[in-house]
Design a protein around this motif. Structure first.
Motif, short mmCIF file in Angstrom:
data_model
loop_
_atom_site.label_atom_id
_atom_site.label_comp_id
_atom_site.label_asym_id
_atom_site.label_seq_id
_atom_site.Cartn_x
_atom_site.Cartn_y
_atom_site.Cartn_z
N PHE A 49 0.83 -1.19 0.00
CA PHE A 49 0.00 0.00 0.00
C PHE A 49 0.87 1.25 0.00
O PHE A 49 1.94 1.27 0.62
CB PHE A 49 -0.90 0.06 1.25
CG PHE A 49 -1.92 -1.03 1.33
CD1 PHE A 49 -3.13 -0.93 0.66
CD2 PHE A 49 -1.68 -2.17 2.10
CE1 PHE A 49 -4.08 -1.94 0.75
CE2 PHE A 49 -2.62 -3.17 2.20
CZ PHE A 49 -3.82 -3.06 1.51
N ARG A 51 0.71 4.93 1.51
CA ARG A 51 -0.02 5.66 2.53
C ARG A 51 -0.19 7.10 2.10
O ARG A 51 0.79 7.84 1.97
CB ARG A 51 0.71 5.61 3.87
CG ARG A 51 0.54 4.31 4.67
CD ARG A 51 1.26 3.13 4.07
NE ARG A 51 1.39 2.00 5.02
CZ ARG A 51 1.81 0.81 4.71
NH1 ARG A 51 2.20 0.55 3.46
NH2 ARG A 51 1.89 -0.14 5.63
N TYR A 56 -5.27 4.25 2.26
CA TYR A 56 -4.32 3.21 1.87
C TYR A 56 -4.63 2.82 0.42
O TYR A 56 -5.70 2.26 0.14
CB TYR A 56 -4.45 1.99 2.78
CG TYR A 56 -3.57 2.04 4.01
CD1 TYR A 56 -2.71 1.01 4.32
CD2 TYR A 56 -3.61 3.14 4.87
CE1 TYR A 56 -1.91 1.05 5.45
CE2 TYR A 56 -2.81 3.20 6.00
CZ TYR A 56 -1.96 2.16 6.28
OH TYR A 56 -1.16 2.20 7.40
#
Length: 291
Positions: A49, A51, A56
């Motif tokens: 992911f 951020r 996310y």
């Protein structure tokens, strides 16, 4: 993969787009989701992911993994539904989802009465404006205000929400439908109420009204109306103690449905709950017509 359960956390974050959404769907705290995602990325030695603030977003590798995991998750959901659908015991939990506006009238009382009659069954209530996915077992039963229930669900139409402008008797007379040429003082919707079609319509009509107060729930709007602050646009079910003064210029009458997945039709506790709610709503609507 050493721990398949990590995939459950990965799937929830990928679906919800945030740790908070995943924690709600999994029923765990925010820090647990954060820790499990970090552990998974460390174990795979890759970033799944990106951020972005509180969001996310899947990386390219994360998206590839998600496509595989989603297929497996769908199969597991099917298996869980089919197994749960054959449960013959009147015990365990029922996950009920309904709009939070339903909390402003009879639903909490009916849940309480059901739990008194069937103390071995626990009702887990999720009340908000989100439509949880019953195919993925995010909930077992849905109470929904709609005229077009999803075709993949089965259920029963319990009644109809009839919308009107309500206030105390001394407010006087108004045209049969509003807005009209005369200016009425209304309690304007705000917050989550603006997700309700009737309240969205009223919000767009506000330049033609005089706003006396604002409310973020039907219960609050009805309470302000009882104090004589103006007219509140409410379903008749939420207008106890008030007088109907006018109709909205557009018809927002909405069916009330209780729905569940076909795979769950043989689950004893769900069947019992659906029957109880159907009978209770039928009696309640019949009493309202006589009143």
């Amino acid at each position: 993969m050493k721990d398949w359960d990590d995939m459950r956390f990965f799937h929830a974050v990928a679906e919800g787009g945030s740790l908070s959404a995943a924690s709600r769907s999994l029923g765990v705290n925010h820090s647990t989701v954060f820790r499990r995602i970090n552990q998974l990325e460390e174990r795979l030695q890759t970033r799944l992911f990106d951020r972005l603030d509180n969001r996310y977003q899947l990386t390219d590798l994360g998206l590839q993994l998600y496509e595989r995991v989603r297929q497996v998750a769908d199969v597991m959901d099917d298996v869980e539904r089919q197994v749960a659908g054959r449960d013959t015991l009147l015990e365990g939990s029922i996950r009920l989802t309904c709009p939070d506006t339903f909390l402003d009238w009879i639903v909490p009382g009916l849940i309480a009465e059901f739990c008194r009659q069937y103390p071995q069954i626990t009702v887990e209530l999720r009340a908000d404006q989100e439509h949880l996915d019953l195919a993925r077992r995010e909930a077992d039963i849905a109470l929904r205000a709609t005229n077009l229930p999803p075709e993949y669900l089965i259920g029963k139409r319990l009644g109809q929400m009839d919308w009107g402008f309500y206030g105390i008797p001394s407010l006087g007379e108004f045209p049969e439908s509003l807005p009209a040429s005369s200016v009425a003082s209304v309690i304007a919707p705000e917050g989550k109420l603006l997700q309700v079609p009737a309240c969205q319509w009223l919000d767009k009509q506000l330049p033609r009204f005089s706003v006396s107060a604002r409310a973020g729930s039907l219960r609050a709007a009805a309470a302000l109306a009882r104090q004589g602050l103006g007219l509140a646009l409410l379903p008749s079910e939420a207008a106890e103690g008030l007088v109907r003064h006018a109709n909205p210029a557009k018809n927002f009458d909405t069916g009330i449905w209780i729905l569940h997945h076909p795979d769950m039709r043989q689950n004893a506790r769900l069947t019992c709950f659906v029957r109880f709610m159907s009978e209770a709503f039928t009696q309640w609507f019949a009493a309202q017509k006589k009143a």
